[in-house]
Design a protein around this motif. Sequence first.
Motif, PDB file in Angstrom:
ATOM      1  N   PRO A 316     -12.888 -35.069  22.014  1.00 51.67           N
ATOM      2  CA  PRO A 316     -13.338 -35.217  20.628  1.00 51.67           C
ATOM      3  C   PRO A 316     -12.945 -34.038  19.738  1.00 51.67           C
ATOM      4  O   PRO A 316     -12.724 -34.210  18.533  1.00 51.67           O
ATOM      5  N   SER A 317     -12.847 -32.843  20.331  1.00 46.71           N
ATOM      6  CA  SER A 317     -12.466 -31.667  19.536  1.00 46.71           C
ATOM      7  C   SER A 317     -10.983 -31.675  19.154  1.00 46.71           C
ATOM      8  O   SER A 317     -10.550 -30.865  18.339  1.00 46.71           O
ATOM      9  N   ASP A 318     -10.203 -32.597  19.729  1.00 48.21           N
ATOM     10  CA  ASP A 318      -8.763 -32.668  19.449  1.00 48.21           C
ATOM     11  C   ASP A 318      -8.419 -33.691  18.366  1.00 48.21           C
ATOM     12  O   ASP A 318      -7.258 -33.759  17.933  1.00 48.21           O
ATOM     13  N   ILE A 319      -9.387 -34.485  17.963  1.00 42.49           N
ATOM     14  CA  ILE A 319      -9.070 -35.642  17.115  1.00 42.49           C
ATOM     15  C   ILE A 319     -10.058 -35.779  15.968  1.00 42.49           C
ATOM     16  O   ILE A 319     -11.167 -35.228  16.012  1.00 42.49           O
ATOM     17  N   SER A 357      -9.203 -24.895  16.781  1.00 42.53           N
ATOM     18  CA  SER A 357      -8.463 -23.637  16.937  1.00 42.53           C
ATOM     19  C   SER A 357      -8.065 -23.380  18.389  1.00 42.53           C
ATOM     20  O   SER A 357      -7.071 -22.706  18.664  1.00 42.53           O
ATOM     21  N   GLU A 358      -8.831 -23.927  19.330  1.00 42.87           N
ATOM     22  CA  GLU A 358      -8.508 -23.803  20.750  1.00 42.87           C
ATOM     23  C   GLU A 358      -8.296 -25.201  21.323  1.00 42.87           C
ATOM     24  O   GLU A 358      -9.242 -25.873  21.736  1.00 42.87           O
ATOM     25  N   PRO A 359      -7.052 -25.695  21.349  1.00 39.99           N
ATOM     26  CA  PRO A 359      -6.797 -27.041  21.879  1.00 39.99           C
ATOM     27  C   PRO A 359      -7.220 -27.157  23.340  1.00 39.99           C
ATOM     28  O   PRO A 359      -7.194 -26.190  24.105  1.00 39.99           O
ATOM     29  N   SER A 360      -7.596 -28.351  23.732  1.00 36.09           N
ATOM     30  CA  SER A 360      -7.918 -28.614  25.132  1.00 36.09           C
ATOM     31  C   SER A 360      -6.634 -28.622  25.965  1.00 36.09           C
ATOM     32  O   SER A 360      -5.523 -28.608  25.415  1.00 36.09           O
ATOM     33  N   GLU A 361      -6.780 -28.668  27.276  1.00 34.27           N
ATOM     34  CA  GLU A 361      -5.593 -28.733  28.135  1.00 34.27           C
ATOM     35  C   GLU A 361      -4.792 -29.996  27.855  1.00 34.27           C
ATOM     36  O   GLU A 361      -3.555 -29.978  27.842  1.00 34.27           O
ATOM     37  N   ALA A 362      -5.519 -31.099  27.606  1.00 32.96           N
ATOM     38  CA  ALA A 362      -4.823 -32.355  27.304  1.00 32.96           C
ATOM     39  C   ALA A 362      -4.057 -32.236  25.983  1.00 32.96           C
ATOM     40  O   ALA A 362      -2.942 -32.756  25.857  1.00 32.96           O
ATOM     41  N   ALA A 363      -4.664 -31.535  25.029  1.00 28.23           N
ATOM     42  CA  ALA A 363      -3.986 -31.351  23.742  1.00 28.23           C
ATOM     43  C   ALA A 363      -2.732 -30.507  23.907  1.00 28.23           C
ATOM     44  O   ALA A 363      -1.688 -30.803  23.300  1.00 28.23           O
ATOM     45  N   TRP A 364      -2.798 -29.466  24.759  1.00 30.62           N
ATOM     46  CA  TRP A 364      -1.608 -28.637  24.993  1.00 30.62           C
ATOM     47  C   TRP A 364      -0.489 -29.452  25.638  1.00 30.62           C
ATOM     48  O   TRP A 364       0.694 -29.277  25.329  1.00 30.62           O
TER      49      TRP A 364
END
Length: 552
Positions: A316-319, A357-364
């Motif tokens: 949720p923090s990525d989208i 500001s800190e993407p998740s591993e999936a976001a990276w």
Amino acid sequence: MTLNARHPLDSAVLRKARGAFFTPPEIAAFVADWAVRSPDDVVLEPSAGDAEFLVHAVSSLGALGADSPLVHGVELHQWSADIGVRRVADAGGQIDMTVGDFFDSPVDARYTAVIGNPPYIRFQDFSGDARAKARAAALRGGVALSGLASSWAAFTVHAALSLQPGGRLGFVLPAELLHANYAAPVRRFLFDNFARVDLVLFDERVFAEAETEALLLLADGYGGSTDHARIRQVTDAAALTLDMPAAATWTPTDPAAKWSGSTVSPEAAGIYTKLILAGTFSALKNWGETTLGMVTGNNKYFALSPEEVTRRELLPSDILRLSPPGSSHLRGLEFSTRAHTELGRAGKRTILFRPASEPSEAAWRYIADGLKEGVNTAYKCRVRKDWWRVPLVAKADLLLTYMNADTPRLTTNTAGALHLNSVHGVYLSKDHRALGRELLPVAALNSVTMLGAEFTGRAYGGGMLKMEPGEADLWALPSPSVVAAARDELLAIRPQVAGKLRNGNVLDAAKLVDDVLLVRGLGMRRPEVAEIRNARAALAGRRESRSRRANN
């Protein structure tokens, strides 16, 4: 040409033969006030007659601080020129008056303002040396006139060539400028050579002796160019003011084409203008601010479906919640959370990839995939500090479609979704936010506002009506007080309007709103509403027919 005094040897027949018609003082004063902006202005009236325009120019120059203002005139008729010289002197000015044919005057680009009422002589009475000189004068401006052209056409071109860069041309012209085939090169000349072109139309005839309707041409910024004309409509000469609002902005695909498409019937234009002047309809900017949506640089990468979000294990923090690309889903009154969810289930791109500001591993991992695909090389991406962080806009109160086959739509953004640049966002002011979110999408579906959209927007490829934020700011909507007064009735018809829209019946929905807002709310007569409705249909029909012709 103006003639306020009569010579015993002069007559209406003789005046008509040389194209001379009395100009109401209100018109001459208005044109002079519009054109004269500095005490140092150099003013010419090339068909001076008894110098009605120059008398008012002297007054305007004096009001700006000029001592013993000097003005310039050219007049074919000796007796009229003598009267003009005396009138300018009586007004406290000086005049350099040339008696002769304006077409014999060499092009002298020394004037900052050229004003007047050119002679109007029909082609059958305009022949021989006079016609030859006029056509030669027009050719110096790159305008080739046909043998059917009346005298005013060449006169307008020759007068413009007398201007300094940045100069102004204020002329009384026949309405043939709008629709006559012979005037096509003059129409193109005006768009190609002036930064601004305004036309003032009259509901009532202002020249009793003339056989044609008249209008005012206010062309500003000689040496520039424009792609549109602003149309202003007034009842008569007494209604002219420098701050009168524009009833329409018209952007032709071909400036040489007939400008009659820029106008509607005098009856419809008069009704529309009165509503604007009365304040019952006001610009959208009075409700709030309209802005562009987000530019991602690559919608296919940044706009995701819920299924893709799940597959890529984004958190949720990525989208963020997104109104999907395009505007086909914004044809109702409300873009709700339920509608957003249903679009997502249907595979639409309702999610924006926009990590914190800190993407998740999936976001990276997804960012790495974007690098492999070269997404970061798109201009809008590579100019960002972090190419994968799309600059956000605030969540808009309303979403406005800007490419429309029928008419622009306002939709309440109850889903709280962000929007891309395929739609515009409307941010309502604090005072109007509750009312606007609740009812403005309904209230905007009336025939006056729909006609205003044809005026304010511009025809685009495929017959689409395009509306940019700056144009939307000027779009005429019911004023907040009108909507508030009709609130209960608008709420009552809201479900019916929504149903009509779901079935694609925009015009039937508008009829429901017309009855509430225009007939019962504003007391308009049904024939007046029909006039507005027909005018909108005519303009939309022309837009659509142009598209059909282009596709054939």
